[in-house]
Design a protein around this motif. Structure first.
Motif: not given
Length: 367
Positions: A61-70, A149-159, A192-199
């Motif tokens: 129930d606090l995923m919005g707060m998680v995104a803000v803190i991240a 941020l979406l591009a970084l999520q795709l680049i990081i695994p390749a990196y 993980v938190l960047a994925t939450v923020v991107l969502y």
């Protein structure tokens, strides 16, 4: 061989492990607390924020707060990186290009919004246009940041794969941040938190719909080009690609969420119940963000209309006007008359009228 003594010693050991004495339990808890406190003391401020966000993430129930803190943690963590990049010539070029892209999109978008609200070109109301740029700059910053941020999520695994392959050659990964401890753990938590923020950013700006609309427009344009040039062999496969991308979207658009829920309700299993609850929570979350977007858009347009009436327009003019209205002179012959109207969309009525003045009297204006 004394088996009874051996069994008794094992039993005593299990009893001590299962039911330790209060003194040993207190000693173990004190050691654990000291270890945790020492670990927390070694964390930086950004890492502590990541830790708080990770703890809150266990509550759905606090995923919005998680995104803000991240987001705050990422800003604190990468601000020194931003300063280092800014103090280099190439870094300044990249950052200025990034801001120029945001400013250009905000400039064009704000001009269209001013034209939609007021009904005339944004060049006729410079101050209102400038206000619209300032109001829509954060929205475009969020949108471009979400794309990056979406591009970084795709680049990081390749990196990571590339660094793993180059590790035998002695090439190590770059240390972008200045953390002194728990670097790898922080890196994984940040992903993980960047994925939450991107969502949440994608829900806030409706990124999925915008990307689908952009792809559909691009492919439809390419299909029209292929129809006008059927002899071009490089464009023969475009209709098939169009069907693949647009047909599923069209089919899904015809299915209402209620119908999908009814289909799932027919098979009452625990798994389907969980799926239904997740789908309903997702729909409620999307409706909440859609309502937030609608309120934001309406509020921005209402501010622009109020600003145009109160500050951009003139209460006195050489042209005739009602006492309660303000006007903006578009040219020597036309004026924009702004009148407060509660029944209008944003509280004001905008009308382009002829300028009736001493130089252009009513008789000549009517001809």
């Amino acid at each position: 061989m004394n088996l009874s003594g051996y069994a008794e010693s094992v039993r005593e050991y299990l009893r001590q492990v299962t039911f330790p004495s209060p003194s040993k339990l207190q000693l173990g808890l004190s050691k654990l607390w000291r270890y945790i406190s020492q670990g927390i003391a070694r964390l930086s401020f950004a890492q502590k924020l990541y830790l708080i966000a990770l703890i809150l993430a266990f509550s759905g129930d606090l995923m919005g707060m998680v995104a803000v803190i991240a987001v705050i943690a990422m800003a604190v963590e990468f601000w020194p990186v931003f300063e280092r990049v800014w103090h280099s010539l190439a870094g300044k070029a990249v950052l200025l290009l990034f801001y120029a892209i945001i400013a250009n999109f905000a400039l064009g978008w704000s001009g269209a919004i001013v034209n939609e609200v007021i009904g005339v070109s944004a060049s006729d109301l410079n101050y209102t246009h400038n206000l619209a740029i300032l109001l829509y700059m954060p929205a475009w910053f969020l949108m471009v940041s979400a794309v990056v941020l979406l591009a970084l999520q795709l680049i990081i695994p390749a990196y990571l794969v590339m660094i793993f392959l180059l590790k035998p050659l002695g090439i190590k990964s770059l240390h972008i941040t200045s953390h002194t401890s728990f670097r790898k753990t922080t890196f994984l938590i940040r992903i993980v938190l960047a994925t939450v923020v991107l969502y949440h950013l994608s829900l806030l700006i409706d990124l999925e719909t915008r990307i689908q609309a952009t792809l559909t427009d691009f492919i439809s344009t390419a299909q029209q080009v292929s129809e006008h040039n059927p002899s071009d062999p490089t464009l023969e496969l475009l209709p098939n690609a169009t069907d693949v991308l647009t047909a599923p979207i069209a089919e899904l658009a015809k299915i209402k969420p209620e119908q999908e829920d009814d289909k799932l309700d027919r098979i009452s299993t625990p798994q389907n119940t969980e799926v239904i609850e997740e789908k309903r929570e997702e729909e409620e979350r999307k409706q909440t963000y859609a309502s937030l977007r609608a309120q934001y858009q309406y509020l921005m347009r209402q501010w622009l209309a109020t600003f145009a009436f109160a500050l951009e327009a003139n209460s006195r003019s050489r042209c005739e006007k009602p006492a309660e209205s303000n006007v903006v002179e578009l040219n020597d012959y036309e004026i924009l008359q702004i009148t407060p109207d509660k029944n209008a969309d944003y509280g004001y009525r905008f009308e382009v009228k002829k300028c009736i003045s001493a130089a252009f009297p009513r008789e000549s204006a009517g001809k």
